[in-house]
Design an enzyme around this catalytic site. Structure first.
Site, mmCIF file in Angstrom:
data_model
loop_
_atom_site.group_PDB
_atom_site.id
_atom_site.type_symbol
_atom_site.label_atom_id
_atom_site.label_comp_id
_atom_site.label_asym_id
_atom_site.label_seq_id
_atom_site.Cartn_x
_atom_site.Cartn_y
_atom_site.Cartn_z
ATOM 1 N N SER A 96 15.624 -1.540 -10.535
ATOM 2 C CA SER A 96 14.962 -0.236 -10.416
ATOM 3 C C SER A 96 15.940 0.897 -10.708
ATOM 4 C CB SER A 96 14.397 -0.037 -9.001
ATOM 5 O OG SER A 96 13.365 -0.956 -8.750
ATOM 6 N N THR A 137 4.883 10.958 -8.825
ATOM 7 C CA THR A 137 3.982 10.689 -7.705
ATOM 8 C C THR A 137 4.105 11.763 -6.618
ATOM 9 O OG1 THR A 137 4.259 8.341 -8.144
ATOM 10 C CG2 THR A 137 3.318 8.929 -6.010
ATOM 11 N N GLN A 288 4.203 -34.662 -3.131
ATOM 12 C CA GLN A 288 3.399 -34.155 -4.242
ATOM 13 C C GLN A 288 3.040 -32.679 -4.096
ATOM 14 O OE1 GLN A 288 0.111 -36.849 -4.578
ATOM 15 N NE2 GLN A 288 1.330 -38.409 -5.620
ATOM 16 N N GLU A 372 4.783 1.976 -10.964
ATOM 17 C CA GLU A 372 4.660 1.935 -12.427
ATOM 18 C C GLU A 372 3.268 1.485 -12.856
ATOM 19 O OE1 GLU A 372 7.054 2.589 -14.735
ATOM 20 O OE2 GLU A 372 8.794 2.851 -13.440
ATOM 21 N N THR A 374 -0.291 0.392 -10.580
ATOM 22 C CA THR A 374 -0.548 -0.772 -9.734
ATOM 23 C C THR A 374 -1.127 -1.898 -10.597
ATOM 24 O OG1 THR A 374 -2.835 -0.225 -9.229
ATOM 25 C CG2 THR A 374 -1.156 0.779 -7.803
HETATM 26 C C1 LIG Z 1 9.489 1.586 -3.751
HETATM 27 C C2 LIG Z 1 8.726 2.536 -4.596
HETATM 28 C C3 LIG Z 1 9.390 3.307 -5.525
HETATM 29 C C4 LIG Z 1 8.696 4.215 -6.311
HETATM 30 N N1 LIG Z 1 9.391 4.995 -7.213
HETATM 31 C C5 LIG Z 1 8.730 6.001 -7.863
HETATM 32 C C6 LIG Z 1 9.445 6.921 -8.686
HETATM 33 O O1 LIG Z 1 10.652 6.792 -8.890
HETATM 34 N N2 LIG Z 1 8.780 7.958 -9.246
HETATM 35 C C7 LIG Z 1 7.448 8.135 -9.062
HETATM 36 O O2 LIG Z 1 6.904 9.092 -9.600
HETATM 37 N N3 LIG Z 1 6.727 7.256 -8.300
HETATM 38 C C8 LIG Z 1 7.340 6.210 -7.689
HETATM 39 N N4 LIG Z 1 6.632 5.334 -6.891
HETATM 40 C C9 LIG Z 1 5.216 5.582 -6.659
HETATM 41 C C10 LIG Z 1 4.284 4.614 -7.338
HETATM 42 O O3 LIG Z 1 4.297 4.791 -8.720
HETATM 43 C C11 LIG Z 1 2.888 4.798 -6.724
HETATM 44 O O4 LIG Z 1 2.972 4.260 -5.431
HETATM 45 C C12 LIG Z 1 1.799 4.131 -7.527
HETATM 46 O O5 LIG Z 1 1.552 4.857 -8.691
HETATM 47 C C13 LIG Z 1 0.504 3.996 -6.735
HETATM 48 O O6 LIG Z 1 0.148 5.204 -6.135
HETATM 49 P P1 LIG Z 1 -0.255 5.275 -4.584
HETATM 50 O O7 LIG Z 1 0.812 4.598 -3.821
HETATM 51 O O8 LIG Z 1 -0.527 6.674 -4.293
HETATM 52 O O9 LIG Z 1 -1.519 4.396 -4.452
HETATM 53 P P2 LIG Z 1 -3.042 4.837 -4.768
HETATM 54 O O10 LIG Z 1 -3.128 5.453 -6.092
HETATM 55 O O11 LIG Z 1 -3.578 5.592 -3.622
HETATM 56 O O12 LIG Z 1 -3.737 3.409 -4.831
HETATM 57 C C14 LIG Z 1 -4.076 2.651 -3.649
HETATM 58 C C15 LIG Z 1 -4.910 1.463 -4.083
HETATM 59 O O13 LIG Z 1 -6.083 1.908 -4.730
HETATM 60 C C16 LIG Z 1 -6.214 1.352 -5.999
HETATM 61 N N5 LIG Z 1 -6.860 2.275 -6.912
HETATM 62 C C17 LIG Z 1 -6.526 3.584 -7.160
HETATM 63 N N6 LIG Z 1 -7.342 4.098 -8.084
HETATM 64 C C18 LIG Z 1 -8.195 3.119 -8.456
HETATM 65 C C19 LIG Z 1 -9.262 3.008 -9.388
HETATM 66 N N7 LIG Z 1 -9.623 4.051 -10.181
HETATM 67 N N8 LIG Z 1 -9.921 1.844 -9.491
HETATM 68 C C20 LIG Z 1 -9.555 0.788 -8.747
HETATM 69 N N9 LIG Z 1 -8.565 0.815 -7.852
HETATM 70 C C21 LIG Z 1 -7.881 1.956 -7.716
HETATM 71 C C22 LIG Z 1 -4.792 1.013 -6.412
HETATM 72 O O14 LIG Z 1 -4.752 -0.003 -7.394
HETATM 73 C C23 LIG Z 1 -4.198 0.591 -5.101
HETATM 74 O O15 LIG Z 1 -4.527 -0.755 -4.869
HETATM 75 C C24 LIG Z 1 7.303 4.357 -6.143
HETATM 76 C C25 LIG Z 1 6.632 3.541 -5.226
HETATM 77 C C26 LIG Z 1 7.327 2.637 -4.456
HETATM 78 C C27 LIG Z 1 6.580 1.804 -3.481
#
Ligand SMILES: Cc1cc2nc3c(=O)[nH]c(=O)nc-3n(C[C@H](O)[C@H](O)[C@H](O)COP(=O)(O)OP(=O)(O)OC[C@H]3O[C@@H](n4cnc5c(N)ncnc54)[C@H](O)[C@@H]3O)c2cc1C
Lengths: 393, 262
Positions: A96, A137, A288, A372, A374
């Protein structure tokens, strides 16, 4: 009993690699074994990343590996992929660090910033003397970055940035942040990228507390309270979601390779353990059900290797597309996560101990599965690609 | 200063070696090959000396075409060019006489070699070469400061070149000795001389463009008929299962009465 197969290259994928590509992989492998493996357990326990290794990663050519000029290494996508595979065999946090620095911070500067910014930042970033992070994010906007709410308001020859970013890798240890914010209106087309240096008044970072995954990596929140940056710090070369998505496309490519490295690490641990652990009077590798788990793992690892290698060849030929990258990220990260869970079960109670690398990889991969894009979002990207109907926008 | 360094392609010491059923040869199929670890130390030392004194580092390997990879590895570390003498596997004496020819051609100030190759552990090519050349030799070169020292971190050479002499710390039975040899000389490396650098990714790319000259062994006009023949290979005896002892007293008793080591 026949002589067992060693390693993970059951299909001799090695033959598809050129000599220099193999040398790249082997040299990075040695670096990981000697410089990273002895310290990873403590860093994972303590929730720290060894920032002092940044300049070593730079000297190895692991930061901005595929970028050309400005002191960057300028290697092929396949060579870069092999390097990421080895780094992630060490830990997803290590990969990362390199992904964020190279694909998310250096890449947009290289692609979209003006000459002065490139010269100011890229040579030092390639050496690991300056560390970057990527802020897309936000607390309220993850999978739907087009809705982000950070604002950049023009004031004379400056922009004033206000808003908050969350889950930002390297956030608190970075010397500069790539920040995506909206200028003018509220639409996704209004998104522009800015370089914000550490120490700029109004800009602060804090670390996310209580992480159970990717612990050997810094994850932070960024706060922008009317942060003034000169207009030159805005990327002139791109606007809209294309900016951040093009960076993510680079990083996801590296992740697809990296996941194979994680899978290899947990597979090796499972094979070694199963052969050494007797129960009911013989090694558990002789049962197995255990063999089925190992067979499934190596089966999927071989497929995953071929997948990223073909993607890399397409990328080096300049004919790959983002859907293929989604396919590879989605497949390989899920594959690695499945391998890790399976390996963990083979290790029994030892599978939950940090004496073995398996649990660490398993919980790391939960982050990789989510960041990057989900897994599910990549499913929807593939779904849209094959049906022409978007299920998420 | 011009330095000639040898690099042998050897089987990976971390992999188990397999032997043909009749014990006549080692099965190389599916085997992993690496540069002889002592030779990597030799390359590292040559690069450090080059940094301190300037000049050129030339890497030599003797063997099949595949050994180009091991030369490239040394070039990726930073060596300037390579020479591959294309030949079948030779014994140490033939290796030394091939090197005599290359030394006559290249005229180096120093030849640095691994003290032995990890495949046959012969430990004599360097000594034979010095003998044939009539040069002084400093075998088992080591480092006063040790591998954890600041000098090692600063990548300082262990071999000190001064006033046409090389000062070499040697690991000998029961301790260390420092000798001075006049140049040109042959130095062979021990394990604790240095920690070889990692080949960087840009280094690997640069190595692709460096010259590797191929020399067919026949063109050197020397008789390489082996003087040493491999008669038989055998696997080490498999280890017998150990025994568990209940307590220290039982352990001591066993060491005394059964193992008779106390
Ligand atoms: C350790 C770590 C490091 C990270 N580093 C960075 C970084 O350096 N820079 C940065 O910008 N971000 C970073 N992120 C953020 C990461 O990219 C986001 O967590 C990710 O994009 C998902 O966003 P969220 O967590 O808000 O989840 P949400 O968007 O709220 O999603 C939650 C759930 O809902 C689902 N979902 C959302 N929308 C839909 C849809 N339309 N249809 C079906 N399902 C859906 C998702 O698949 C997921 O299962 C990091 C995250 C982690 C955990």
């Amino acid at each position: 009993m026949s002589e067992p197969f060693h390693g993970t290259d059951l299909l001799d994928v090695d033959r598809l690699l050129a000599e220099d590509e193999r040398l790249v992989r082997d040299s990075v492998a040695r670096w990981v074994d000697e410089r990273w493996m002895p310290i990873v357990k403590d860093h994972f326990r303590n929730g720290t990343f060894p920032l002092e290794l940044a300049t070593e990663l730079g000297a190895m050519g692991l930061l901005g590996t595929t970028l050309v000029g400005y002191g960057c290494p300028g290697l092929s996508s396949v060579a870069y992929g092999l390097a990421m595979e080895e780094l992630e065999r060490g830990d997803s946090g290590l990969r990362s660090f390199a992904s964020v620095q190279g694909s998310l911070a250096m890449y947009p500067i290289h692609a979209y910033a003006d000459e002065a910014l490139k010269n100011r930042y890229l040579p030092k970033m390639a050496k690991g003397e300056l560390v970057g992070c990527f802020g897309l994010t936000e607390p309220d906007h993850g999978s739907d970055p087009g809705a982000l709410s950070t604002r950049a308001v023009r004031d004379g020859r400056e922009y004033v940035i206000s808003g908050e970013k969350l889950w930002i890798t390297n956030g608190s240890c970075a010397d500069l942040a790539i920040v995506w914010a909206k200028v003018d209106g509220q639409g996704a087309d209004d998104i522009r990228g800015f370089v914000v240096e550490k120490g700029t008044p109004g800009f602060s970072a804090y670390d996310v507390d209580g992480k159970l995954s990717l612990r050997a990596s810094v994850t932070s929140g960024l706060v922008f309270d009317e942060v003034r940056v000169p207009e030159e710090n805005m990327f002139k070369g791109v606007r809209g979601l294309r900016g951040p998505l093009s960076c993510l496309n680079q990083a996801r490519y590296g992740i697809a390779w990296g996941a194979v490295g994680s899978a290899i690490a947990v597979y090796r641990a499972a094979v070694d353990y199963a052969k050494a652990r007797p129960q009911f009077g013989r090694p558990i590798a002789g049962f197995q059900l255990v063999q089925a788990k190992l067979a499934d793992m190596i089966n999927e690892i071989v497929k995953g290797q071929l997948l990223v290698l073909q993607l890399g060849r397409l990328k080096d030929a300049g004919v790959s597309n983002p859907v293929q990258v989604s396919l590879a990220k989605r497949n390989n990260v899920k594959m690695a996560l499945d391998c890790a869970r399976s390996s963990r079960s083979i290790l029994g109670a030892n599978g939950i101990s940090d004496e073995y690398p398996v649990f660490r990889h398993m919980v790391n991969l939960e982050s990789v599965f989510t960041y990057e894009g989900t897994h599910d979002i990549h499913t929807l990207i593939l779904g849209r690609a094959v049906t022409g109907i978007s299920a998420f926008e | 200063m011009k330095i000639l360094v040898t690099v042998k392609r050897v089987t990976d010491y971390e992999r188990k070696v397999k032997i043909t059923p009749d014990g006549s040869a080692i099965i190389t199929e599916g085997m992993n090959f690496v540069p002889n670890p002592f030779d990597e130390i030799a390359v590292e030392e040559a690069l450090r000396l080059q940094k301190a004194h300037g000049g050129e580092v030339v890497v030599v390997s003797i063997g099949a075409k595949d050994a180009t990879t091991q030369i490239r590895q040394a070039l990726a570390m930073g060596a300037d060019r390579g020479i591959l003498v294309l030949s079948d596997e030779l014994d140490s004496d033939a290796v030394a006489r091939v090197l005599v020819k290359l030394v006559a051609e290249e005229k180096p100030d120093l030849v640095i070699m691994g003290k032995q190759a990890t495949d046959d552990d012969a430990n004599q090519a360097g000594q034979l070469l010095a003998g044939y050349l009539g040069w002084p030799q400093a075998t088992f070169a080591s480092k006063t400061e040790g591998l954890e020292s600041e000098a090692e971190k600063a990548q300082k050479p262990g071999v000190v070149i001064e006033n046409g002499e090389a000062l070499v710390l040697r690991e000998v039975d029961g301790g260390l000795e420092t000798i001075a040899v006049t140049l040109p000389a042959v130095v062979t490396t021990d394990l604790r001389l240095n920690h070889p650098r990692f080949a960087s990714l840009p280094g690997i790319m640069k190595a692709k463009k460096k010259e590797v000259k191929e020399v067919p062994i026949a063109s050197l006009g020397i008789d390489v008929t082996p003087k040493v023949k491999n008669v038989k290979f055998a696997e080490p005896p498999t280890r017998k299962a150990g025994v568990k002892v209940a307590d220290v007293a039982e352990l001591v008793a066993k060491l005394k009465n059964e193992a008779k080591v106390l």
